[in-house]
Design an enzyme around this catalytic site. Structure first.
Site, PDB file in Angstrom:
ATOM      1  N   VAL A  42       4.468   0.885   1.365  1.00 47.43           N
ATOM      2  CA  VAL A  42       4.527  -0.296   2.267  1.00 47.43           C
ATOM      3  C   VAL A  42       4.902  -1.517   1.651  1.00 47.43           C
ATOM      4  O   VAL A  42       3.987  -1.755   0.525  1.00 47.43           O
ATOM      5  CB  VAL A  42       3.644  -0.514   3.333  1.00 47.43           C
ATOM      6  CG1 VAL A  42       3.667  -1.548   4.207  1.00 47.43           C
ATOM      7  CG2 VAL A  42       3.405   0.790   4.135  1.00 47.43           C
ATOM      8  N   ASP A  85      -5.023  10.733  12.771  1.00 50.11           N
ATOM      9  CA  ASP A  85      -5.261  10.228  11.540  1.00 50.11           C
ATOM     10  C   ASP A  85      -6.234   8.912  11.666  1.00 50.11           C
ATOM     11  O   ASP A  85      -6.018   7.920  11.002  1.00 50.11           O
ATOM     12  CB  ASP A  85      -4.386  10.034  10.372  1.00 50.11           C
ATOM     13  CG  ASP A  85      -4.947  10.016   8.929  1.00 50.11           C
ATOM     14  OD1 ASP A  85      -6.175  10.304   8.825  1.00 50.11           O
ATOM     15  OD2 ASP A  85      -4.212   9.586   8.119  1.00 50.11           O
ATOM     16  N   GLY A  94       0.548  -1.239   0.031  1.00 53.69           N
ATOM     17  CA  GLY A  94       0.048  -0.047   0.064  1.00 53.69           C
ATOM     18  C   GLY A  94       0.748   1.203   0.059  1.00 53.69           C
ATOM     19  O   GLY A  94       1.993   1.126   0.107  1.00 53.69           O
ATOM     20  N   GLN A  95       0.224   2.390  -0.229  1.00 49.78           N
ATOM     21  CA  GLN A  95       0.736   3.571  -0.051  1.00 49.78           C
ATOM     22  C   GLN A  95       0.390   4.685   0.807  1.00 49.78           C
ATOM     23  O   GLN A  95      -1.001   4.607   1.027  1.00 49.78           O
ATOM     24  CB  GLN A  95       0.944   4.023  -1.609  1.00 49.78           C
ATOM     25  CG  GLN A  95       1.851   3.490  -2.598  1.00 49.78           C
ATOM     26  CD  GLN A  95       1.753   4.028  -3.964  1.00 49.78           C
ATOM     27  OE1 GLN A  95       0.722   4.747  -4.225  1.00 49.78           O
ATOM     28  NE2 GLN A  95       2.790   3.694  -4.684  1.00 49.78           N
ATOM     29  N   GLY A  96       1.068   5.512   1.372  1.00 47.83           N
ATOM     30  CA  GLY A  96       0.475   6.588   2.138  1.00 47.83           C
ATOM     31  C   GLY A  96       0.938   7.863   2.011  1.00 47.83           C
ATOM     32  O   GLY A  96       1.395   7.983   0.725  1.00 47.83           O
ATOM     33  N   GLY A  97       0.917   9.006   2.580  1.00 50.74           N
ATOM     34  CA  GLY A  97       1.345  10.283   2.303  1.00 50.74           C
ATOM     35  C   GLY A  97       2.679  10.426   2.102  1.00 50.74           C
ATOM     36  O   GLY A  97       3.117  11.246   1.158  1.00 50.74           O
ATOM     37  N   LYS A 156       8.154   0.087   5.625  1.00 53.41           N
ATOM     38  CA  LYS A 156       7.788   1.356   5.192  1.00 53.41           C
ATOM     39  C   LYS A 156       8.993   2.117   4.529  1.00 53.41           C
ATOM     40  O   LYS A 156       9.871   2.727   5.297  1.00 53.41           O
ATOM     41  CB  LYS A 156       7.222   2.081   6.443  1.00 53.41           C
ATOM     42  CG  LYS A 156       6.490   3.447   5.761  1.00 53.41           C
ATOM     43  CD  LYS A 156       5.676   4.111   7.152  1.00 53.41           C
ATOM     44  CE  LYS A 156       4.739   5.307   6.680  1.00 53.41           C
ATOM     45  NZ  LYS A 156       4.183   5.814   7.707  1.00 53.41           N
TER      46      LYS A 156
END
Length: 750
Positions: free
Chosen positions: A427, A539, A420-423, A441
């Protein structure tokens, strides 16, 4: 004397035996060579006179030809013997490579003397239904003579054509240079697939042209021939063709095919006509069927069963040159230049001094080794600097594990499995040597200063957390420009995926939903109350709640979290989070408190109960606010109709209503009136204990008394406040708080 005689006898016998052995070996070699070079079927004649007859053609014996259509007749009564197709088509040559047969066919003619027409012969040629066809690419219909009309047509009347030739008043014969352009000679093409040909002649005028100084005879001819094989000037138009049977028989090229079906088709007992080795099959342009040929680098008769033989190019250096080491390969050969020589051995090898090669090679190796050493030393020095800069000297003495970058690259298969991807990063999944599954990460290509601050901040936060419902940090990689975080791998995805994508059936159970809510609240309560200093997640949303194989909730992603200094309840900080979950009071004032997480958790509970996304909720085809819709349904007493969970009995329905009241209190527009996360966790824990009661009959009215009765229900206040909420930034009253909104962080997830 007797002994000497016996000795001589033994010697004679020995010499005789050696002679027999040598003769036998020579005969075997000669037989093998003959068999290899033979073009006819084994045991069959391959010549008629000086004409070679290759298979699939054969002479006289039907076993020597592929079929009767290829059977030829050898007339040995003539000297030399003559080869015929049928009775009247004389064969000059048969070519396997070109799939042609060159034959001689008598010309049609008309001869005149001073009294008129004297001799006439109209030709009719028939090739029957066999493999032979007149070659349209090689042959032309030709006519010789003055004022001559020549006609041709096939037996079926499928086509007709011809040409005419004229002579001027002072000419009585065609040019002697072999040209054929209409003056005394004319030519025209023939069509494809032609197997029969009828030739007739006529005169344009009745005036007979003759040269009395030579002869009283004037003839005109018409025939089929290959212009490259026949010179028309060799025919004398003033000689009586009946004398000594001087009928002209110009060479005619016939095309032939070996089979009428496709290359792979079986034809009778013989099957596919091409040989087993080194052969190719192609279709004829003239005549329906296929023919065989040898592949490049092979030679022989492709129609024989053994096929073509590989050419040993190394045995014929005059044709296949090689200045180095020659090696024969199937259909080709290789030629390697000698040591310290370069170039193509088939063309030329160019020499270079050995000392030059050694010098250049040594310089290249030294240069490469030097570059590698410099790169390795530079990389190690950079890694050491990064390790010190990121606090590695302190962290290496802590319980957290320090990973090297090379180790993470290996266990993640060079970051090949994206989770997945975050701001601030992506990951990736990996597996350690002890089969421990991890999630790494890794930063994305953003500003390095911001990334460093972000990851150092997350390290500071997560290193203080130790709770069963919080994702566990397994280690760090401090040798990179920006630290890499190594977490335990949670295998069952995010709560968001289970609610909105897979729509997991286990979320239909109220007990499962209540357990996930209680575990999440327990983790947030730990962050707010037990961490030192307290931590605000900032968050809280369904995509940051992970589920393991047992559907146990794990709170993750502390990239936006902040530490609350001792003695303070909140911080004035730039707004960051996800719209839809974001506390409206924090959004409008910029004042972040632990109650902001309480609000986000309330939105998460609404999402868990309804199965709707708070950022994309639509009702009646229009975008709407999920929170307003939820509160309205609760006030109108139709809450159970909008839920995505199923209550199996009265107790669960009452529990759902208790949680709904708790949600309303968590979503109060005024942060001070929201319950702290500790109280929220306690209420959910009490409901969990009631849910786990084994004897439901003991569940009396006192047990079912509202567990949240001590929490005020500000339904009206919330209803008024919800006008400030939603997933579109334009829905907020921005004009009322221009100063605060200047602090909104660009990382807000829309």
């Amino acid at each position: 004397m007797m002994m000497e005689k016996k000795t001589r006898t033994i010697q004679h016998i020995t010499w005789f035996l050696w002679f027999v052995v040598v003769l036998f070996v020579w005969a075997c070699i000669a037989t093998a060579s003959l068999a290899a070079s033979s073009v006819a079927n084994p045991g069959c004649l391959e010549t008629c006179g000086d004409i070679i007859v290759p298979y699939p053609f054969g002479i006289e014996d039907p076993k020597c030809a592929k079929n009767k259509s290829f059977l030829l007749v050898c007339n040995r009564s003539t000297n030399p013997p003559k080869l015929y197709i049928g009775e009247n088509i004389f064969v000059y040559n048969i070519s396997v490579e070109n799939s042609t047969a060159t034959t001689g066919i008598d010309a049609a003619f008309r001869c005149y003397n001073e009294t008129g027409l004297k001799w006439q012969f109209d030709q009719q040629i028939t090739l029957l239904n066999g493999p032979l066809t007149f070659s349209n690419s090689r042959n032309k219909f030709t006519s010789l003579g003055c004022d001559n009309l020549a006609f041709m047509n096939d037996a079926n009347g499928g086509f007709g054509g011809g040409c005419f030739s004229l002579c001027s008043y002072n000419e009585s014969s065609p040019p002697d240079d072999g040209s054929c352009s209409g003056v005394g000679c004319c030519q025209t093409q023939i069509p494809k697939h032609l197997k029969t040909l009828n030739i007739t002649l006529g005169k344009i005028s009745s005036n007979n042209i003759s040269d009395n100084s030579v002869s009283n005879i004037s003839c005109v001819y018409a025939f089929l021939t290959d212009p490259t094989l026949f010179n028309t000037s060799t025919i004398d138009l003033h000689i009586d063709p009946s004398i000594d049977n001087r009928y002209p028989s110009p060479p005619v090229v016939l095309d032939w095919v070996v089979g009428k079906e496709k290359c792979e088709a079986s034809e009778g007992p013989s099957g596919y006509a091409c040989g087993d080795t080194g052969t190719l099959c192609s279709y004829s342009d003239n005549g329906r069927g296929y023919r065989c040929s040898c592949q490049e680098g092979y030679i022989g008769n492709p129609y024989l069963r053994q096929g073509c033989q590989d050419i040993n190019e190394c045995e014929d250096p005059s044709t296949y040159p090689c200045e180095g080491t020659c090696k024969n390969t199937p259909g080709n050969y290789t030629c390697i230049c000698p040591l310290v020589m370069r170039g193509d051995g088939k063309v030329a090898c160019r020499g270079v001094r050995l000392i030059v090669i050694v010098t250049v090679l040594g310089a290249i190796i030294s240069f490469v080794i030097s570059i590698l050493l410099i790169f390795i030393l530079y990389k190690r020095r950079r890694q050491e600097k990064n390790f010190i800069k990121h606090g590695g000297l302190v962290l290496q003495n802590q319980r957290v594990r320090i990973f090297k970058e090379e180790e993470l690259i290996k266990v993640t298969n060079n970051y090949g499995h994206l989770l997945g991807q975050g701001g601030f990063g992506s990951v990736y999944r990996g597996v350690l040597a002890d089969d421990t599954h991890i999630a790494v990460k890794k930063p994305r290509g953003l500003d390095k200063t911001d990334l460093n601050q972000q990851f150092q901040h997350e390290i500071c936060i997560i290193s203080q957390v130790n709770h069963k419902n919080v994702v566990k940090l397994l280690g760090l990689c401090l040798h990179t420009d920006i630290p890499l975080l190594v977490y335990e791998f949670i295998s069952n995805g995010t709560l968001f995926e289970h609610i909105h994508k897979t729509k997991s059936s286990f979320l239909r159970s109220w007990k499962n939903c209540l357990r996930i809510a209680e575990e999440t609240a327990s983790a947030l309560n730990y962050l707010h109350s037990s961490a030192d200093p307290p931590i605000i997640h900032r968050d809280v949303k369904s995509s940051n709640i992970l589920l393991d194989d047992h559907h146990t909730a794990k709170v993750s992603d502390f990239g936006a979290s902040v530490l609350i200094p001792l003695g303070q309840n909140g911080l004035a900080i730039a707004v960051q989070g996800t719209l839809g979950y974001l506390d409206p009071e924090y959004l409008t004032t910029g004042n972040l408190t632990a109650k902001s997480d309480v609000y986000s958790f309330g939105v998460l509970l609404v999402e868990l109960l309804t199965g709707q996304n708070p950022c994309t909720f639509t009702r009646f085809g229009e975008r709407s606010n999920l929170i307003q819709y939820f509160v309205s349904s609760l006030q109108n007493e139709n809450l159970l109709q909008i839920l995505n969970v199923e209550a199996i009995d009265r107790i669960e329905r009452e529990q759902i209503l208790e949680v709904a009241k708790l949600i309303v209190n968590c979503l109060n527009s005024c942060g001070e009136k929201r319950p702290p996360m500790m109280e929220v966790a306690e209420v959910l824990a009490k409901l969990m204990r009631v849910s786990h009661e084994s004897l439901l009959v003991q569940y009396n009215s006192e047990d079912t008394e509202s567990l949240t009765s001590d929490l005020p229900f500000h339904g009206l206040e919330f209803e008024n406040a919800t006008s400030h909420m939603g997933c579109q930034l334009s829905e907020f009253h921005l004009s009322e708080t221009p100063l605060i909104l200047n602090q909104v962080d660009s990382s807000i997830d829309l």
